[in-house]
Design a protein around this motif. Structure first.
Motif, PDB file in Angstrom:
ATOM      1  N   GLY A  95       0.843  -1.183   0.000  1.00 46.45           N
ATOM      2  CA  GLY A  95       0.000   0.000   0.000  1.00 46.45           C
ATOM      3  C   GLY A  95       0.881   1.236   0.000  1.00 46.45           C
ATOM      4  N   LEU A  96       0.676   2.129  -0.940  1.00 46.56           N
ATOM      5  CA  LEU A  96       1.479   3.356  -0.999  1.00 46.56           C
ATOM      6  C   LEU A  96       1.008   4.331   0.071  1.00 46.56           C
ATOM      7  N   PRO A  97       1.918   4.923   0.839  1.00 49.99           N
ATOM      8  CA  PRO A  97       1.509   5.837   1.913  1.00 49.99           C
ATOM      9  C   PRO A  97       0.805   7.072   1.372  1.00 49.99           C
ATOM     10  N   ASP A  98      -0.080   7.625   2.199  1.00 46.03           N
ATOM     11  CA  ASP A  98      -0.834   8.802   1.779  1.00 46.03           C
ATOM     12  C   ASP A  98       0.014  10.061   1.942  1.00 46.03           C
ATOM     13  N   ASP A  99      -0.628  11.227   1.896  1.00 45.08           N
ATOM     14  CA  ASP A  99       0.101  12.495   1.867  1.00 45.08           C
ATOM     15  C   ASP A  99       0.256  13.144   3.239  1.00 45.08           C
ATOM     16  N   THR A 100       0.211  12.332   4.306  1.00 43.22           N
ATOM     17  CA  THR A 100       0.309  12.915   5.650  1.00 43.22           C
ATOM     18  C   THR A 100       1.749  13.183   6.072  1.00 43.22           C
ATOM     19  N   ALA A 101       2.736  12.770   5.286  1.00 41.25           N
ATOM     20  CA  ALA A 101       4.143  13.071   5.566  1.00 41.25           C
ATOM     21  C   ALA A 101       4.649  14.025   4.485  1.00 41.25           C
ATOM     22  N   PRO A 102       5.548  14.939   4.811  1.00 42.94           N
ATOM     23  CA  PRO A 102       5.950  15.976   3.853  1.00 42.94           C
ATOM     24  C   PRO A 102       6.630  15.453   2.590  1.00 42.94           C
ATOM     25  N   TYR A 103       7.326  14.337   2.671  1.00 41.83           N
ATOM     26  CA  TYR A 103       8.052  13.822   1.508  1.00 41.83           C
ATOM     27  C   TYR A 103       7.418  12.535   0.974  1.00 41.83           C
ATOM     28  N   PHE A 104       6.087  12.455   1.090  1.00 34.54           N
ATOM     29  CA  PHE A 104       5.361  11.262   0.655  1.00 34.54           C
ATOM     30  C   PHE A 104       5.530  11.007  -0.836  1.00 34.54           C
ATOM     31  N   ALA A 105       5.638  12.070  -1.643  1.00 40.70           N
ATOM     32  CA  ALA A 105       5.738  11.894  -3.090  1.00 40.70           C
ATOM     33  C   ALA A 105       7.006  11.140  -3.464  1.00 40.70           C
ATOM     34  N   ALA A 106       8.117  11.481  -2.824  1.00 46.07           N
ATOM     35  CA  ALA A 106       9.376  10.786  -3.105  1.00 46.07           C
ATOM     36  C   ALA A 106       9.304   9.333  -2.667  1.00 46.07           C
ATOM     37  N   VAL A 107       8.639   9.090  -1.544  1.00 43.97           N
ATOM     38  CA  VAL A 107       8.453   7.715  -1.075  1.00 43.97           C
ATOM     39  C   VAL A 107       7.633   6.929  -2.097  1.00 43.97           C
ATOM     40  N   GLY A 108       6.520   7.511  -2.531  1.00 41.92           N
ATOM     41  CA  GLY A 108       5.668   6.840  -3.504  1.00 41.92           C
ATOM     42  C   GLY A 108       6.384   6.549  -4.803  1.00 41.92           C
ATOM     43  N   GLU A 109       7.174   7.501  -5.278  1.00 44.80           N
ATOM     44  CA  GLU A 109       7.920   7.300  -6.528  1.00 44.80           C
ATOM     45  C   GLU A 109       8.899   6.143  -6.394  1.00 44.80           C
ATOM     46  N   GLY A 110       9.570   6.072  -5.246  1.00 43.03           N
ATOM     47  CA  GLY A 110      10.522   4.987  -5.033  1.00 43.03           C
ATOM     48  C   GLY A 110       9.852   3.630  -5.005  1.00 43.03           C
ATOM     49  N   LEU A 111       8.687   3.557  -4.380  1.00 42.46           N
ATOM     50  CA  LEU A 111       7.959   2.286  -4.295  1.00 42.46           C
ATOM     51  C   LEU A 111       7.382   1.882  -5.650  1.00 42.46           C
ATOM     52  N   ILE A 112       6.855   2.849  -6.388  1.00 44.74           N
ATOM     53  CA  ILE A 112       6.288   2.547  -7.711  1.00 44.74           C
ATOM     54  C   ILE A 112       7.381   2.064  -8.660  1.00 44.74           C
ATOM     55  N   GLU A 113       8.544   2.699  -8.599  1.00 46.77           N
ATOM     56  CA  GLU A 113       9.666   2.269  -9.432  1.00 46.77           C
ATOM     57  C   GLU A 113      10.068   0.833  -9.087  1.00 46.77           C
ATOM     58  N   LEU A 114      10.073   0.518  -7.805  1.00 49.00           N
ATOM     59  CA  LEU A 114      10.384  -0.839  -7.372  1.00 49.00           C
ATOM     60  C   LEU A 114       9.334  -1.818  -7.880  1.00 49.00           C
ATOM     61  N   ASP A 115       8.086  -1.439  -7.799  1.00 48.37           N
ATOM     62  CA  ASP A 115       6.972  -2.263  -8.270  1.00 48.37           C
ATOM     63  C   ASP A 115       7.116  -2.562  -9.758  1.00 48.37           C
ATOM     64  N   HIS A 116       7.386  -1.533 -10.555  1.00 47.24           N
ATOM     65  CA  HIS A 116       7.478  -1.702 -11.999  1.00 47.24           C
ATOM     66  C   HIS A 116       8.602  -2.654 -12.399  1.00 47.24           C
ATOM     67  N   ALA A 117       9.634  -2.747 -11.582  1.00 44.12           N
ATOM     68  CA  ALA A 117      10.784  -3.596 -11.907  1.00 44.12           C
ATOM     69  C   ALA A 117      10.644  -5.018 -11.378  1.00 44.12           C
ATOM     70  N   ASP A 118       9.587  -5.290 -10.623  1.00 47.08           N
ATOM     71  CA  ASP A 118       9.456  -6.578  -9.935  1.00 47.08           C
ATOM     72  C   ASP A 118       8.153  -7.261 -10.335  1.00 47.08           C
ATOM     73  N   PRO A 119       8.216  -8.373 -11.075  1.00 47.99           N
ATOM     74  CA  PRO A 119       6.988  -9.048 -11.507  1.00 47.99           C
ATOM     75  C   PRO A 119       6.212  -9.704 -10.378  1.00 47.99           C
ATOM     76  N   LEU A 120       6.809  -9.803  -9.196  1.00 49.07           N
ATOM     77  CA  LEU A 120       6.133 -10.413  -8.055  1.00 49.07           C
ATOM     78  C   LEU A 120       5.697  -9.372  -7.033  1.00 49.07           C
ATOM     79  N   MET A 121       5.570  -8.122  -7.488  1.00 47.29           N
ATOM     80  CA  MET A 121       5.166  -7.039  -6.594  1.00 47.29           C
ATOM     81  C   MET A 121       3.974  -6.303  -7.183  1.00 47.29           C
ATOM     82  N   ALA A 122       3.130  -5.780  -6.305  1.00 49.21           N
ATOM     83  CA  ALA A 122       1.990  -4.978  -6.718  1.00 49.21           C
ATOM     84  C   ALA A 122       1.811  -3.845  -5.711  1.00 49.21           C
ATOM     85  N   SER A 123       1.394  -2.680  -6.187  1.00 46.67           N
ATOM     86  CA  SER A 123       1.186  -1.534  -5.299  1.00 46.67           C
ATOM     87  C   SER A 123      -0.134  -0.853  -5.626  1.00 46.67           C
ATOM     88  N   PHE A 124      -0.646  -0.114  -4.649  1.00 48.55           N
ATOM     89  CA  PHE A 124      -1.927   0.586  -4.860  1.00 48.55           C
ATOM     90  C   PHE A 124      -1.976   1.833  -3.990  1.00 48.55           C
TER      91      PHE A 124
END
Length: 319
Positions: free
Chosen positions: A236-265
């Motif tokens: 689950g991608l974290p919401d916007d309650t932390a100031p740098y949530f966008a960078a966190v989300g980008e890092g997780l989405i990039e990881l998801d896209h590179a991993d066929p055994l991962m899914a994010s939402f």
């Protein structure tokens, strides 16, 4: 390659009815909800005949499905007691949770009861809805859940507080590995998936947020090296309650896209409690539902196991 539907942030292809066949074979056994005590890692028993392994191998149509629920307090989740359940819980005789004493390193399986043994301190989380969704597709299968989600824990190496970094000693990852290894050894269980809701704390600092892709990648790789290369990760991608949530989300989405055994939402549409941070009861249920959808869609990328009806026919043909 991704297989999730694009609903409220799902980043994969549409779901088809074949998903209904993607579950593990049904369990014809009648598990007994008696605990099996595991006296530490070094002397863990095999747990045969109790908990998720109650049915003898000849009666089971497949091993129990074993899931880990982890992250931080959004996965625990904070404030969810028996009173906050938005529905009447129907006891599930084939759903178990691992009850673990980290100080004594002793654990046992118990029939899952939200608000009673849904650690920590009885707080229930997304595993409630995970069990309900799983049961719709697999009416008689056995499900074993291991849950560890300590609050205020990021994945970045943090000398000032506990964290999930794999290079930290004796902290979150080591504790999860310790309790999971003991649980798996009760009857040679195999981890099928990790359901992760965390990384809020990583969004509190720019330097930590910038390292999420690397640090989470290390955590995922370490988990697979320990429990098997085929372990799915649903995040689950974290919401916007932390100031740098966008960078966190980008890092997780990039990881998801590179991993066929991962899914994010996305979780931005979830409602919170008055503290503006922890999810309310309805959103905790939605988290479990989204977790399950991710797991079910990832299962489509693998060879489908026999349908429940086919599995039953095979079992009966042995008699």
């Amino acid at each position: 390659m991704r297989f999730m539907a694009r609903r409220k942030g799902w980043r994969l292809a549409a779901l088809t009815t074949l998903c209904l066949l993607a579950g593990r074979a049904a369990d014809l056994g009648d598990p007994v909800a008696r605990p099996v005590v595991t006296p530490g890692l070094a002397t863990a028993g095999n747990g045969a005949g109790v908990g998720p392994c109650a049915a003898p191998p000849s009666a089971r149509l497949g091993p129990p499905t074993t899931w880990i629920v982890a992250g931080q307090s959004q996965a625990t989740t904070f404030g969810m007691s028996r009173r906050t359940l938005p529905f009447v819980w129907a006891s599930d005789l084939n759903a178990y949770i691992w009850v673990w004493d980290p100080e004594r390193r002793v654990g046992h399986w118990e029939q899952y009861e939200p608000g009673v043994n849904s650690a920590p301190k009885g707080q229930w989380g997304p595993e409630v809805q995970l069990i309900r969704e799983f049961r719709k597709d697999h009416p008689a299968a056995t499900l074993a859940i291991i849950k560890y989600a300590p609050g205020q824990t990021g994945v970045a190496l943090d000398p000032d507080r506990r964290d999930w970094n794999v290079h930290s000693r004796g902290e979150a990852w080591d504790r999860l590995a310790d309790m999971t290894d003991a649980a798996l050894r009760t009857c040679r269980l195999t981890v099928n998936a990790v359901f992760w809701m965390g990384n809020h704390n990583d969004g509190l600092r720019a330097d930590h947020a910038a390292l999420v892709n690397k640090d989470m990648g290390d955590l995922v790789r370490t988990s697979r090296a320990r429990w098997g290369a085929g372990v799915n990760w649903i995040i689950g991608l974290p919401d916007d309650t932390a100031p740098y949530f966008a960078a966190v989300g980008e890092g997780l989405i990039e990881l998801d896209h590179a991993d066929p055994l991962m899914a994010s939402f996305d979780t931005h549409h979830y409602a919170t409690q008055p503290d503006g941070l922890h999810y309310d009861a309805a959103s905790v249920v939605q988290l479990g539902r989204d977790f399950y959808q991710g797991w079910r869609e990832l299962s489509r990328s693998r060879q489908l196991p026999p349908s429940r009806e086919e599995s039953i026919r095979r079992a009966l043909s042995q008699f």
